[in-house]
Scaffold this active site. Structure first.
Site, PDB file in Angstrom:
ATOM      1  N   LYS A 148      18.599  22.091  19.896  1.00 55.33           N
ATOM      2  CA  LYS A 148      18.030  23.136  20.753  1.00 55.33           C
ATOM      3  C   LYS A 148      17.572  22.552  22.098  1.00 55.33           C
ATOM      4  O   LYS A 148      17.662  21.349  22.317  1.00 55.33           O
ATOM      5  CB  LYS A 148      16.900  23.851  20.002  1.00 55.33           C
ATOM      6  CG  LYS A 148      17.358  24.495  18.676  1.00 55.33           C
ATOM      7  CD  LYS A 148      18.212  25.734  18.880  1.00 55.33           C
ATOM      8  CE  LYS A 148      19.067  26.156  17.705  1.00 55.33           C
ATOM      9  NZ  LYS A 148      18.445  26.440  16.434  1.00 55.33           N
TER      10      LYS A 148
HETATM   11  C1  LIG Z   1      18.592  27.188  15.099  1.00 52.29           C
HETATM   12  C2  LIG Z   1      18.432  28.636  14.844  1.00 52.29           C
HETATM   13  C3  LIG Z   1      17.572  29.136  13.869  1.00 52.29           C
HETATM   14  C4  LIG Z   1      16.857  28.268  12.903  1.00 52.29           C
HETATM   15  O1  LIG Z   1      16.074  27.312  13.517  1.00 52.29           O
HETATM   16  P1  LIG Z   1      15.480  26.126  12.613  1.00 52.29           P
HETATM   17  O2  LIG Z   1      14.401  25.549  13.479  1.00 52.29           O
HETATM   18  O3  LIG Z   1      16.608  25.166  12.369  1.00 52.29           O
HETATM   19  O4  LIG Z   1      14.966  26.723  11.371  1.00 52.29           O
HETATM   20  C5  LIG Z   1      17.427  30.501  13.758  1.00 52.29           C
HETATM   21  N1  LIG Z   1      18.109  31.347  14.545  1.00 52.29           N
HETATM   22  C6  LIG Z   1      18.966  30.911  15.471  1.00 52.29           C
HETATM   23  C7  LIG Z   1      19.671  31.900  16.324  1.00 52.29           C
HETATM   24  C8  LIG Z   1      19.168  29.545  15.637  1.00 52.29           C
HETATM   25  O5  LIG Z   1      20.049  29.110  16.538  1.00 52.29           O
END
Ligand SMILES: *Cc1c(COP(=O)(O)O)cnc(C)c1O
Length: 386
Positions: free
Chosen positions: A185
């Site tokens: 992210k």
């Molecule tokens: C990465 C992601 C999640 C989950 O995030 P985590 O921190 O890995 O639990 C949920 N929704 C979207 C759209 C994502 O890209």
């Protein structure tokens, strides 16, 4: 000719500041949730301009806590997008509610407010939109729908940390918005998430839910003014973010605007270099007043014209040392959802068409302009057929 090193679609950017803060945390007397997590929450709250910020150990945990705080449970329906990571829909199922998909807009791949409106029933409790790739959803239209039908909006802002619309950061005025700090992210704590909310009741419920339903976290009980007893008022899980992770987050947050600026420059360069490549459809860049977070650069291939499938294109790029990502296979096409609800192809045509033809090109702050040129060069060799 020597092959250049493999270029993955994403890489984190961890600097000395994060490393040194992590070491100081390890050498301190407190490793799990404590003063650094509290500071990270304060910093994040001011950055977004939110009323409350609560750190959790993932965005999945944050979304789960959000649904619990909103009172969503068995018999309820939550409208969401099929163009997302499975976690978005899974948390709805996990609280015993029903994930109701509504199709996306073909241009932005964000939840279509019109399609969402068509799916509202007497059992609908909430809408769970995703700011796909970092481009803010049409929150004005979704907000009107929610007010008209008495629904709550819980935003999956996993892609959208630092994105802006109508002069405010995504999450600033939200009932609830959830961010992810997974290493792919825009900023990372290795694993981690943050929930922001304008609701004092939601903040209180999430604070309890993320730590066993206990109203005073251990770092406050074990200090000089604490005591050994605690009260458990409601059911909860173990979803807290550790100080070791917050040590990374504090410094990543300071660098976020710089990271996002570089992501935008790289996206602009991709747009320039791909503008005359008919075989590749570019993503939506967002209109006036919108600041895209550029979590992902998702292109769609004109697979008929190319006469290769998306997967074949991805394989050929990998053979040329270029990694790509698949964000996403439409969620309703996964086995669990097909089996449970009988979903078939044709039900959400915009999401399915994108799902079949899309790929995420490499995009991360440490990429050079030459890396983008290399990706585009390889892509042209693969998709331009003579
Ligand atoms: C990465 C992601 C999640 C989950 O995030 P985590 O921190 O890995 O639990 C949920 N929704 C979207 C759209 C994502 O890209």
């Amino acid at each position: 000719m020597a092959q250049e090193p493999f270029l993955p679609f994403s890489k984190p950017s961890i600097g000395r500041e994060e490393v040194e803060e992590a070491v100081r945390t390890l050498e301190s007397d407190w490793l799990t949730t404590g003063p650094r997590a509290a500071r990270f929450e304060e910093d994040f709250k001011s950055y977004i301009g939110a009323r409350h910020a609560l750190a959790l150990n993932s965005a999945t945990a944050a979304l789960h806590a959000a649904l619990v705080a909103a009172g969503v449970g068995p018999g309820d329906e939550v409208i969401t997008t099929p163009m997302t990571f499975v976690a978005t829909a899974n948390v709805i199922e996990m609280v015993g509610a029903r994930a109701v998909f509504a199709d996306v807009r073909p241009d932005t791949l964000n939840l279509s407010p019109e399609e969402a409106a068509r799916r509202v029933t007497g059992r609908t409790r909430a809408i769970l939109p995703v700011h796909f790739a970092g481009l803010p959803c049409d929150m004005a239209a979704l907000g009107r729908l929610a007010r008209r039908r008495g629904l709550k909006i819980i935003e999956d802002a996993a892609h959208a940390v630092g994105a802006e619309a109508a002069g405010a950061k995504v999450g600033a005025g939200s009932y609830i918005a959830c961010f992810s700090f997974h290493p792919n992210k825009n900023m990372t704590t290795a694993e981690g998430g943050m929930l922001v909310t304008s609701s004092r009741e939601a903040a209180r419920a999430v604070r309890l839910f993320r730590f066993h339903g206990v109203d005073k976290e251990a770092w406050k009980r074990q200090g000089p003014t604490g005591g050994p007893h605690f009260r458990m008022a409601s059911l909860g899980l173990k979803y807290n973010l550790t100080d070791l992770q917050a040590a990374l987050g504090i410094h990543q947050l300071k660098k976020l605007d710089g990271f996002n600026r570089r992501r935008r420059e790289l996206a602009d360069l991709y747009r320039d270099l791909l503008s005359d490549v008919d075989e590749v459809e570019l993503p939506a860049f967002g209109g006036a007043g919108v600041r895209h977070a550029w979590h992902l650069f998702v292109v769609r291939f004109r697979t008929r014209k190319i006469s290769l499938s998306r997967d074949e294109i991805m394989d050929r790029l990998r053979a040329k040392g270029i990694g790509t990502g698949l964000h996403y296979t439409a969620v309703h096409l996964h086995r669990y959802y097909k089996r449970k609800y009988g979903f078939r192809r044709g039900m959400f045509p915009a999401a399915e068409d994108a799902s079949d033809r899309l790929a995420s090109l490499p995009l991360f702050p440490r990429m050079t302009d030459a890396d983008v040129e290399r990706v585009v060069g390889a892509l042209k060799e693969v998709v331009i057929r003579r």
